[in-house]
Structure formats: C-alpha cells, structure tokens
Design an enzyme around this catalytic site. Sequence first.
Site, PDB file in Angstrom:
ATOM      1  CG  ASP A  41      25.891  88.986  49.447  1.00  0.00           C
ATOM      2  OD1 ASP A  41      25.575  87.819  49.738  1.00  0.00           O
ATOM      3  OD2 ASP A  41      26.974  89.295  48.912  1.00  0.00           O
ATOM      4  CB  THR A  80      28.778  86.125  46.783  1.00  0.00           C
ATOM      5  OG1 THR A  80      28.443  85.947  48.149  1.00  0.00           O
ATOM      6  CG2 THR A  80      28.637  87.588  46.409  1.00  0.00           C
ATOM      7  CE  LYS A 162      30.095  89.981  50.302  1.00  0.00           C
ATOM      8  NZ  LYS A 162      29.542  88.605  50.298  1.00  0.00           N
ATOM      9  CG  ASP A 163      35.960  92.184  44.562  1.00  0.00           C
ATOM     10  OD1 ASP A 163      35.171  91.331  45.012  1.00  0.00           O
ATOM     11  OD2 ASP A 163      37.194  92.020  44.575  1.00  0.00           O
ATOM     12  NE  ARG A 164      31.991  87.088  46.578  1.00  0.00           N
ATOM     13  CZ  ARG A 164      32.775  87.257  47.627  1.00  0.00           C
ATOM     14  NH1 ARG A 164      33.976  87.803  47.454  1.00  0.00           N
ATOM     15  NH2 ARG A 164      32.399  86.883  48.835  1.00  0.00           N
ATOM     16  CG  ASP A 291      27.144  87.347  52.435  1.00  0.00           C
ATOM     17  OD1 ASP A 291      26.524  86.276  52.288  1.00  0.00           O
ATOM     18  OD2 ASP A 291      28.388  87.424  52.405  1.00  0.00           O
ATOM     19  CG  HIS A 481      25.651  81.446  51.459  1.00  0.00           C
ATOM     20  ND1 HIS A 481      26.381  81.397  50.296  1.00  0.00           N
ATOM     21  CD2 HIS A 481      26.091  82.545  52.126  1.00  0.00           C
ATOM     22  CE1 HIS A 481      27.215  82.421  50.249  1.00  0.00           C
ATOM     23  NE2 HIS A 481      27.063  83.141  51.355  1.00  0.00           N
TER      24      HIS A 481
END
Length: 549
Positions: A41, A80, A162-164, A291, A481
């Site tokens: 990320d 993301t 991260k979940d996503r 990230d 970003h």
Amino acid sequence: MFKKVLAALILTSAAPVIAQQAPAPAPSASAPRLIVAIAVDQFSADLFSEYRPYYTGGLKRLSEGALFPRGYQSHAATETCPGHSTILTGSRPSRTGIIANNWFDLKASRTDKQVYCAEDESQPGTSSGNYAASSIHLRVPTLGDRMKAANPSTRSVSIAGKDRAAIMLGGARADHVWWLGPKGYVSYPGVPVPPLVQQVNRAYEQRLAQANPGFELPAQCVAKDFPVSVGNGKTVGTGRFQREAGDARAFRVSPEQDAMTLAFAMAAIQSMSLGQQAQTDIISIGLSATDYIGHSYGTEGTESCIQVDRLDRELGVFFDHLDRMGIDYAVVLTADHGGHDLPERHRQNAMPMEQRVDPALMPRALSQEVATRTGISGKTLIYGDGPSGDLYFDPSLSPAERARVEAAALALLRAHPQVETVFTRAQIAAAPSPSGPPESWSLLQEARASFDPERSGDLLLLLKPRITPIANPGTGYVATHGSPWDTDRRVPILFWRKGIRAFEQPLGVETADIMPTLAALIHLPVPKDQIDGRCLDLIAGEGSSCPDQ
C-alpha cells in the site's frame, strides 16, 4: 521480526488447522503451483526507485526478475480500494465498480448516505464507520475467483493489514479472507476463527505486549534525519518507531505490522500446504504499513526510509522460507497507488510552490457558499468525501434548482486557483473508455477509467498538482494521495519466478495487466472482452508467456 513471529506459531499438527480440499489433476508442468500476489500500500514508483540501490533482500530479488518500474494505476481516483480492485481483476474501476474508498448513495434508506467500498450497507444498524465487511460492491471476479471456477480444488487465501485490501484482492470466492483489526486478525461477520488464526492472534498479542525500542537507522536514511514542523506542535521526520507495550495504533503504523502479516501468510501456506498439491493455489498479501506511515509521517523522512528497508528485509526472509519449502511459486509485487510527501518538507527541499488545500474547497464549505449564491437554503446541496473527487447534488432538488446549483458550483470551482478542472458526469459518461499508453492519457480519460454511472458523482473535482488535499495536518494525517497526477498513479510492477531471465521494461503498463499475465502463466483462459488489461510477456528475448503473442 518475521522469524520471531513465525517461530511463535504452531505450524504443524496431526490435523490441518485450516480446512483443505482434495487435490485435483495436475496442471501443465510449466505452471507454477503457487501464485503469491503482494500489494504494498502506497509503494509509489518514486519510492521504489529512490531506494533501489540499497536493496539486499526481497526487493532486490524481485528487481532481478521481470521489472516494470513504470506501472500505472491508470485511473483518476488513486485510493486504496480502487487500486486494490484492479490488481487481480484485470479491470479498471469503471468495470470493477470500486470508484473510491467511499461514495454517496443519497437515496439510501439509512441515515448515513456514505457507502464504504468494502461494506454491505443493507445490513440493519450499520453505517460507513461501523459496518459489516463485504465483497458485494466488487462487480468482477478476481484471479482467485476465476481459478476456483475453473478448478474448485484451488485454494485461494487473502491476508492483509486492511479489510479493503484483503477483500479486493481475494474476491467473492476466496477460502479465507483475513485482515488486522484492533485485537488481531478478523474476517467477515459470522466466520469461525480456525485454530491457525487463533494462534496468529496469540502471537500478535504477545508481540503487542512487548515494547518496541525502535529500529536502527540504516546508512541510507541518515541524510533524512531532520525534523519538519507541520503545525499544532506536531513534528515528523526523525522517528524510529519506538512503541510502548500495548499500543496497537503504533504497531499498525510501523514495520511491525507488515512482518506480522507476512508471518501469518507463511503460516497459512504451511498449514494448508499451499502450492504443494496437484493444483495451482493463490495467496494474496496486502502489506499496509507503508501507507499508514506515509500518511502519518510523509514519504521522505526517516520513518518511510526505515519502513522500506524493513520491508526489503522481511520480504527476503519470506522468500527464503518459501525456497526452503521447495515450492514452485511465482510472485508479483505492486501497489494500489503512489503517494506525495507533505508540503512542509517539500518547501524545505526546493519546492516552494507546494500548498495545502484551501478549506473553502471542503464539501461543507462549498455547499454553504453555493447555497448563498443560489438562495437555496434549508438543505445540504453538495456532498463529498473531501476537497477533491466526486461531488453529489441533493437528489430532492428540482431540475431548475439543480441547474442553478451546478452552474454556481462550476463557476466557483473553476475560478479557484487551486483547481485544475471540474468535469460534469455528462462529460465523463460521453467519453470513450481509454486505450493506449496510460502515461499519455488526458485527465478526462483518467476520469472515465474511474467512472461508474450508478456510483459516481455529479461533478468530479481535480486539484492542481502539488496541492495536498489535507487542510489541517496538525490533528491527523500529514500527507496523502488520491490525485490524477503521476506521483499517485505510478507504481512498480515486479514479477519473479525461479529461473526467470531478468529484464526491465521502462515503458508504461497498467496494474490491470497483472491478472491476464498471471492467468497466462497457469494456462487459464480469460475472455478479453471481460477485462481491460493485457498479458505482459515475461520471457526475455524469443518466445512469449502470452499465448496470443
């Protein structure tokens, strides 16, 4: 840290700790038995190139494979969720449906009209901040989904910070999807926690209970060791990731997080014997620490420098462990988007034009100003997730009111010195889907690659380059970003397999090209009309790894 965490896990037992399926007939001998897809990320092409001379571990190994240093997350909304949605689907956000991390459904029945990309907003009592995780918004299959459709014995596992990330990489049919929560790794609501994940979470608790005195400063980071003030007494640029025992947030914003995720992934590979049976399996790994660190400290201080060094080391240990297992595996590593350093440090380093966004461009302020100009009061006229991206008009406006709101908003935004352009949804919808080299696309083409007629806004606001869309950094993130500019669009794309002949292709390719490239390696047909990407030939010289080239 990877070695210590892995040693803390129980990796062998009389019975498997994650359920396995029966093996299927063997694929072609030339197909790898395991696909390892890694998304780092916010690992921009700039960040990858800046530290390339110093790699000694996993990033060095990958740099000696098929290297595409000028990959593109080609769409405009470089966030993301959209970025992860392109990596293993072969499709841009206009096809995946994942146009942003968040969008608005102003006709939704619930009070909260904002929709998170990885939630099921139909679940009672949920909100975009307190949601039931789900993959329902991803409209296309991932590589793992296609592999399982072709051969149900394929095992598909997705693990991330991260979940996503885990959800967008894993897709709808993954056997296991896990991500790091405040108390350990979790999955979808109602999914039982198998023994392996219980063991991983115990190892996480043990690690978290120990303070971290910080990491040593590598030689290549010494020149970056100076403080930068970002307001409200907040200073960044000199951190070493010291952490008190029990501080879960500091663990997350640290190289420790990625080491834990890699150790979990290796434990899953061993426990499930991934890549060691007849079929080809896939494991997707989302490494999220870069990230969190980029947002919290920027991309050019000691914090980011240490993170890249630790990432290189931890990946090296991970690959070495795979080698010792004797697995025939193929790796791809890329990123969901790039990132831009904080303007305060840029202004110290030869970029005096760097700015933070004018708070007047925040959706609430914009809505209030438009209400004043139009005389339409008593309601929120414009909704949005920040001072750039999609803007949504109140659907209860009459056609005449809507026209006045659009005209006032366009006039206000186009006159603002920080605004590059504003597109209407009609402009974007009328544009053809982009084609050709991604580095040559216009802003309208980038916007079209992010457009979904059901989820996109009424206007798309794009800021000028070198405008950071964070007005007040002293109370939260300092850098970010999400822009249509190359700092956020360009990412490395690295392929490696044992015996590969190294080559570097400096021309632009897309992250949407990754899935068809991997599919070709395992001889999995993918109809071209179902994706946006193309197969990249990974054979240097004569011959091709792409069946139609």
